[in-house]
Design an enzyme around this catalytic site. Structure first.
Site, PDB file in Angstrom:
ATOM      1  N   GLY A 155       0.844  -1.199   0.000  1.00 15.65           N
ATOM      2  CA  GLY A 155       0.000   0.000   0.000  1.00 15.65           C
ATOM      3  C   GLY A 155       0.879   1.248   0.000  1.00 15.65           C
ATOM      4  O   GLY A 155       2.040   1.203  -0.401  1.00 15.65           O
ATOM      5  N   ARG A 156       0.300   2.348   0.486  1.00 14.17           N
ATOM      6  CA  ARG A 156       1.007   3.643   0.437  1.00 14.17           C
ATOM      7  C   ARG A 156       2.394   3.582   1.074  1.00 14.17           C
ATOM      8  O   ARG A 156       3.389   4.034   0.498  1.00 14.17           O
ATOM      9  CB  ARG A 156       0.183   4.707   1.176  1.00 14.17           C
ATOM     10  CG  ARG A 156      -0.952   5.301   0.381  1.00 14.17           C
ATOM     11  CD  ARG A 156      -1.628   6.391   1.199  1.00 14.17           C
ATOM     12  NE  ARG A 156      -2.282   5.822   2.361  1.00 14.17           N
ATOM     13  CZ  ARG A 156      -3.603   5.635   2.468  1.00 14.17           C
ATOM     14  NH1 ARG A 156      -4.401   5.999   1.500  1.00 14.17           N
ATOM     15  NH2 ARG A 156      -4.136   5.100   3.543  1.00 14.17           N
ATOM     16  N   ILE A 157       2.469   3.022   2.300  1.00 13.53           N
ATOM     17  CA  ILE A 157       3.751   3.064   3.024  1.00 13.53           C
ATOM     18  C   ILE A 157       4.753   2.084   2.404  1.00 13.53           C
ATOM     19  O   ILE A 157       5.923   2.406   2.225  1.00 13.53           O
ATOM     20  CB  ILE A 157       3.535   2.786   4.528  1.00 13.53           C
ATOM     21  CG1 ILE A 157       2.615   3.870   5.120  1.00 13.53           C
ATOM     22  CG2 ILE A 157       4.864   2.767   5.282  1.00 13.53           C
ATOM     23  CD1 ILE A 157       2.171   3.610   6.558  1.00 13.53           C
ATOM     24  N   THR A 236       7.132  -1.899  10.951  1.00  7.63           N
ATOM     25  CA  THR A 236       6.588  -0.600  11.368  1.00  7.63           C
ATOM     26  C   THR A 236       5.065  -0.629  11.250  1.00  7.63           C
ATOM     27  O   THR A 236       4.427   0.427  11.272  1.00  7.63           O
ATOM     28  CB  THR A 236       7.126   0.544  10.478  1.00  7.63           C
ATOM     29  OG1 THR A 236       6.877   0.219   9.110  1.00  7.63           O
ATOM     30  CG2 THR A 236       8.602   0.789  10.692  1.00  7.63           C
ATOM     31  N   ARG A 238       2.074  -3.321  12.599  1.00  7.00           N
ATOM     32  CA  ARG A 238       1.502  -3.608  13.914  1.00  7.00           C
ATOM     33  C   ARG A 238       2.253  -4.797  14.485  1.00  7.00           C
ATOM     34  O   ARG A 238       2.549  -5.762  13.777  1.00  7.00           O
ATOM     35  CB  ARG A 238       0.011  -3.937  13.808  1.00  7.00           C
ATOM     36  CG  ARG A 238      -0.882  -2.726  13.608  1.00  7.00           C
ATOM     37  CD  ARG A 238      -0.940  -1.816  14.840  1.00  7.00           C
ATOM     38  NE  ARG A 238      -1.837  -0.685  14.653  1.00  7.00           N
ATOM     39  CZ  ARG A 238      -1.475   0.527  14.206  1.00  7.00           C
ATOM     40  NH1 ARG A 238      -0.211   0.765  13.892  1.00  7.00           N
ATOM     41  NH2 ARG A 238      -2.364   1.490  14.087  1.00  7.00           N
ATOM     42  N   GLU A 267       2.054  -3.843  23.103  1.00  8.68           N
ATOM     43  CA  GLU A 267       2.646  -2.544  23.484  1.00  8.68           C
ATOM     44  C   GLU A 267       2.023  -2.005  24.763  1.00  8.68           C
ATOM     45  O   GLU A 267       0.801  -2.101  24.927  1.00  8.68           O
ATOM     46  CB  GLU A 267       2.420  -1.531  22.348  1.00  8.68           C
ATOM     47  CG  GLU A 267       3.328  -1.737  21.181  1.00  8.68           C
ATOM     48  CD  GLU A 267       3.136  -0.678  20.089  1.00  8.68           C
ATOM     49  OE1 GLU A 267       3.334  -1.036  18.932  1.00  8.68           O
ATOM     50  OE2 GLU A 267       2.786   0.472  20.395  1.00  8.68           O
ATOM     51  N   HIS A 285       7.542   2.889  18.840  1.00  6.01           N
ATOM     52  CA  HIS A 285       6.423   3.275  17.955  1.00  6.01           C
ATOM     53  C   HIS A 285       6.555   4.751  17.523  1.00  6.01           C
ATOM     54  O   HIS A 285       5.702   5.583  17.838  1.00  6.01           O
ATOM     55  CB  HIS A 285       5.064   3.024  18.632  1.00  6.01           C
ATOM     56  CG  HIS A 285       3.962   2.782  17.624  1.00  6.01           C
ATOM     57  ND1 HIS A 285       2.921   1.916  17.831  1.00  6.01           N
ATOM     58  CD2 HIS A 285       3.734   3.323  16.393  1.00  6.01           C
ATOM     59  CE1 HIS A 285       2.109   1.922  16.783  1.00  6.01           C
ATOM     60  NE2 HIS A 285       2.585   2.776  15.894  1.00  6.01           N
TER      61      HIS A 285
HETATM   62  C1  DGY Z   1      -1.018   4.801  12.944  1.00  7.41           C
HETATM   63  O1  DGY Z   1      -1.447   5.952  12.766  1.00  7.41           O
HETATM   64  O2  DGY Z   1      -1.742   3.816  12.764  1.00  7.41           O
HETATM   65  C2  DGY Z   1       0.408   4.638  13.384  1.00  7.41           C
HETATM   66  O3  DGY Z   1       0.681   3.357  13.818  1.00  7.41           O
HETATM   67  C3  DGY Z   1       0.822   5.611  14.456  1.00  7.41           C
HETATM   68  O4  DGY Z   1       0.732   6.889  14.065  1.00  7.41           O
END
Ligand code: DGY
Length: 331
Positions: A155-157, A236, A238, A267, A285
């Site tokens: 996706g985007r990230i 990065t 979940r 967490e 995080h």
């Molecule tokens: C989100 O927005 O889901 C990130 O994990 C934290 O900003």
């Protein structure tokens, strides 16, 4: 009756000002338990501005009815919200997509480089007096140039990380993503492959899938054992996408070389043994934690809340169908 907004944690500017112009705002100041959040909403709240750690369960939503009309999340992820229950109760859910893409991709790139080049381990060695001058075979790591980055969740990230990795001279593969073609600028520069093959071939595996029943423990013991002993895992997304206890064994026993983690299964607690793994870079995080990104997220969170207060579907809404028949009347 004036409108009421509850924020569990204080939000950065410009959210306080925008919310205060539209409603009476109360800030709890901590992350509540499920029972506490239910009690707070039962006292009469129109919109909850929630954090990704707040448990927005069926019981919490029910406690907020009939007054609760929206939950505006200060996050893009919404795995802490029972979306089906919210939709059934005509509660719209706002979130903050798009604005944290680059900050999170930067964080993933940083973790990848830090883990591959053992930068945090080296920092600890240096501080402990263990640096006695450059030596030919001291603390060798993984070359990124020509290494294969496997992006899980394109996706985007994931795409933003792919662009950064290509600029570092890496090759990029991604696990097939609903058959959607890559964006034009990545077309022909990235290879789609099934997850099992990607895990077996990648030098770095970076996770970018949302957490759902389908992705919980996607990276389990079998997946970790499929990776190369020289490979680096970056997360990065979940924490629960990875079986963290299995990861500790993988790091200890050398099934993989290193990990760069920004998120954890439970967490802020870490799996037993993770802290002792010197080949793990552990960030708290920080993916979206830049001044500009958090301020933009705050603006979106407030705008989503104000729209709902005014009877409009939030501009960034996860479940607009909750208001398919129009907003519920103000109570
Ligand atoms: C989100 O927005 O889901 C990130 O994990 C934290 O900003």
């Amino acid at each position: 009756m004036s409108r009421a907004v509850l924020c569990t944690l204080p939000l950065p500017a410009p959210a306080p000002e925008r919310l205060a112009a539209a409603a009476e705002v109360r800030v709890l100041g901590h992350i509540p338990t499920e029972a506490e959040l239910a009690a707070e909403l039962a006292a009469g709240v129109d919109v909850l501005c929630a954090q990704l750690r707040d448990p927005v369960t069926t019981a919490v939503l029910d406690a907020g009815l009939p007054r609760l009309r929206a939950v505006s999340l200060f996050s893009v992820g919404y795995d802490n919200v029972d979306i089906a229950a919210a939709t059934a109760r005509r509660v719209v859910i706002g979130h903050t997509p798009g604005v944290l893409t680059d900050a999170t991709a930067d964080c993933a790139l940083g973790l990848m480089i830090a883990a591959a080049r053992r930068l945090c381990e080296g920092d600890a060695v240096t501080r402990a007096g263990g640096f006695h001058g450059i030596e030919p075979e001291f603390m060798l790591g993984l070359d990124l140039r020509d290494a294969l980055l496997g992006v899980v969740g394109f996706g985007r990230i994931g795409q933003a990380l792919a662009r950064r990795a290509l600029a570092c001279g890496m090759r990029v593969a991604h696990s097939e993503h609903g058959g959607a073609p890559p964006p034009v600028d990545l077309d022909g520069r990235v290879t789609a492959m099934p997850l099992e093959r990607l895990l077996g071939e990648a030098d770095v595996v970076s996770l970018h899938v949302p957490l759902s029943d389908a992705t919980r423990h996607l990276i389990d013991e079998a997946a970790l054992r499929r990776m190369k002993p020289t490979a680096v895992l970056v997360n990065t997304a979940r924490g629960a996408v990875v079986d963290e206890r299995a990861l500790v064994r993988a790091l200890r026993e050398g099934w993989i070389a290193a990990a760069g983690l920004d998120v954890y299964e439970d967490e802020p607690r870490l799996a037993p043994g993770l802290v002792e793994c010197r080949n793990a870079v552990l960030a708290p995080h920080l993916g979206s934690a830049t001044v500009r990104t958090r301020s933009t997220m705050a603006a979106m969170c407030a705008d989503n809340a104000v729209a709902a207060l005014q009877g409009r579907v939030p501009p960034h809404c996860v479940n607009p169908s909750a208001w398919a028949e129009g907003a519920p009347p103000p109570r």
